[in-house]
Design an enzyme around this catalytic site. Structure first.
Site, PDB file in Angstrom:
ATOM      1  N   LYS A  31      -1.270  -5.550  12.563  1.00  0.00           N
ATOM      2  CA  LYS A  31      -1.008  -5.486  11.098  1.00  0.00           C
ATOM      3  C   LYS A  31       0.243  -4.347  11.036  1.00  0.00           C
ATOM      4  O   LYS A  31       0.246  -3.045  12.414  1.00  0.00           O
ATOM      5  CB  LYS A  31      -1.659  -5.359  10.364  1.00  0.00           C
ATOM      6  CG  LYS A  31      -1.513  -4.953   8.619  1.00  0.00           C
ATOM      7  CD  LYS A  31      -1.365  -4.634   7.364  1.00  0.00           C
ATOM      8  CE  LYS A  31      -1.436  -3.028   7.756  1.00  0.00           C
ATOM      9  NZ  LYS A  31      -1.628  -2.328   5.973  1.00  0.00           N
ATOM     10  N   ASP A  58       3.359  -5.633   7.251  1.00  0.00           N
ATOM     11  CA  ASP A  58       2.714  -5.456   5.222  1.00  0.00           C
ATOM     12  C   ASP A  58       3.130  -4.889   4.412  1.00  0.00           C
ATOM     13  O   ASP A  58       3.025  -3.907   4.646  1.00  0.00           O
ATOM     14  CB  ASP A  58       1.117  -5.057   5.214  1.00  0.00           C
ATOM     15  CG  ASP A  58       0.512  -5.043   4.464  1.00  0.00           C
ATOM     16  OD1 ASP A  58       0.863  -4.974   3.190  1.00  0.00           O
ATOM     17  OD2 ASP A  58      -0.399  -4.203   4.274  1.00  0.00           O
ATOM     18  N   LYS A  60       3.855  -5.639   1.209  1.00  0.00           N
ATOM     19  CA  LYS A  60       4.201  -5.396  -0.360  1.00  0.00           C
ATOM     20  C   LYS A  60       5.258  -5.625  -1.769  1.00  0.00           C
ATOM     21  O   LYS A  60       5.386  -4.635  -1.932  1.00  0.00           O
ATOM     22  CB  LYS A  60       3.276  -4.332  -0.296  1.00  0.00           C
ATOM     23  CG  LYS A  60       1.028  -4.157   0.005  1.00  0.00           C
ATOM     24  CD  LYS A  60       0.750  -3.052  -0.465  1.00  0.00           C
ATOM     25  CE  LYS A  60      -0.327  -3.055   0.464  1.00  0.00           C
ATOM     26  NZ  LYS A  60      -0.382  -2.822   1.935  1.00  0.00           N
ATOM     27  N   ASP A  63       8.992  -6.509  -5.805  1.00  0.00           N
ATOM     28  CA  ASP A  63      11.240  -6.270  -6.800  1.00  0.00           C
ATOM     29  C   ASP A  63      12.166  -7.201  -7.409  1.00  0.00           C
ATOM     30  O   ASP A  63      10.935  -7.984  -7.672  1.00  0.00           O
ATOM     31  CB  ASP A  63      11.517  -5.646  -5.598  1.00  0.00           C
ATOM     32  CG  ASP A  63      12.817  -4.569  -5.947  1.00  0.00           C
ATOM     33  OD1 ASP A  63      13.464  -5.002  -7.109  1.00  0.00           O
ATOM     34  OD2 ASP A  63      12.872  -2.875  -4.781  1.00  0.00           O
ATOM     35  N   THR A 116      -7.101  -2.570  -2.979  1.00  0.00           N
ATOM     36  CA  THR A 116      -8.361  -1.249  -2.773  1.00  0.00           C
ATOM     37  C   THR A 116      -8.551  -0.161  -2.626  1.00  0.00           C
ATOM     38  O   THR A 116     -10.165   0.114  -2.531  1.00  0.00           O
ATOM     39  CB  THR A 116      -9.360  -2.559  -0.862  1.00  0.00           C
ATOM     40  OG1 THR A 116      -8.409  -2.203   0.048  1.00  0.00           O
ATOM     41  CG2 THR A 116      -9.091  -3.671  -0.960  1.00  0.00           C
ATOM     42  N   ARG A 205      -8.448   2.380   9.798  1.00  0.00           N
ATOM     43  CA  ARG A 205      -9.188   4.211  10.816  1.00  0.00           C
ATOM     44  C   ARG A 205     -10.453   3.505  11.439  1.00  0.00           C
ATOM     45  O   ARG A 205     -10.984   4.348  11.783  1.00  0.00           O
ATOM     46  CB  ARG A 205      -9.062   5.010   9.286  1.00  0.00           C
ATOM     47  CG  ARG A 205      -7.743   6.058   8.934  1.00  0.00           C
ATOM     48  CD  ARG A 205      -8.100   6.254   7.210  1.00  0.00           C
ATOM     49  NE  ARG A 205      -7.758   4.721   6.644  1.00  0.00           N
ATOM     50  CZ  ARG A 205      -7.934   4.872   5.460  1.00  0.00           C
ATOM     51  NH1 ARG A 205      -7.702   6.360   5.240  1.00  0.00           N
ATOM     52  NH2 ARG A 205      -7.988   4.207   4.753  1.00  0.00           N
TER      53      ARG A 205
END
Ligand code: C5P
Length: 233
Positions: A31, A58, A60, A63, A116, A205
């Site tokens: 990603k 990604d 997101k 607009d 999330t 992470r």
């Protein structure tokens, strides 16, 4: 079988490619999100694809329909999956889908429901149940033609129940048992997310910070595989 997506959340293109090299053959997807894309730009997508990865861009997008349409047309030329916000509404989502359809190899379009990182009660202006909200947005997204939604593992079963098994769930907020939550709030272990019905697990992470990222990725894939074997669908 669910697939693992490793989030290359890094600020350096060389470092991202070195990490990708160490993950080749272990994970099918990488990603590129806001951090890496802001540093490296779209030029990084091709070398990732040349290494055999499917690439999830990604960004997101959220607009007006015209802007999202043009952005999807450009970004979709070198990505296998893109994200937009379901809260952008029907016209924005349909504009994104139409633009994606014009790409030589149309990317999958997934709609973000509720990030999330939101705990219950934290979403501005909404005090209700996040599972219900995510599932409501998924039902709308499915009707508009999206390929799937981004939601936490806690909402995956409700999304599948209301949208059908073939409507896909991509779940971030994945934390192996010993890992801390960081800024994520609606978390699940890889095995739990697979059991809940997730199709793609996004992990950043816990892999990036591991002393041996490839070994950490392999352990998560094994956890996902064992979970699928224990709970066949
Ligand atoms: O490091 P961590 O595993 O928490 O990273 C999760 C990744 O998933 C990040 O790249 C983040 O941008 C992304 N993501 C998310 N929540 C969403 C959508 C994407 O955490 N709803």
């Amino acid at each position: 079988m669910a697939e693992l997506v490793v989030a290359l959340d890094l600020s350096d293109a060389g470092e991202a490619l070195r990490l990708a090299d160490s993950l080749a053959g272990i994970v099918p997807w990488v990603k590129v999100g806001l951090e890496l894309h802001s540093h490296a730009g779209p030029a990084l997508l091709r070398p990732l694809k040349e290494r055999g990865f499917k690439v999830f861009l990604d960004l997101k997008m959220f607009d007006i329909p015209n802007t999202v349409s043009h952005a999807v047309r450009t970004a979709g030329a070198s990505a296998d999956m893109l994200t937009i916000h379901t809260l952008g509404g029907e016209r924005m989502c349909r504009a994104a889908l139409e633009a994606a359809g014009q790409c030589d190899s149309p990317p999958l379009i997934f709609g973000v429901t509720v990030l999330t990182s939101f705990a219950p009660g934290e979403l501005p202006g909404y005090a209700g149940d996040l599972r219900e909200l995510a599932a409501d947005l998924a039902v709308k997204g499915r009707a508009w033609g999206l390929d799937g939604v981004v939601c936490s593992g806690h909402e995956a079963a409700a999304v599948k129940a209301r949208c059908g098994a073939t409507f896909r769930c991509l779940t971030p907020g994945i934390r192996p048992a010993a890992a801390g939550d960081d800024d994520q709030r609606r978390v699940m272990t890889p095995a739990q997310a697979v059991q809940a019905g997730a199709d793609y697990l996004v992990v950043g992470r816990p892999i990036l910070r591991a002393p041996d990222p490839a070994a950490a990725a392999r352990a998560i894939v094994e956890d996902m595989e064992h979970s699928a074997i224990r709970n066949p669908s």
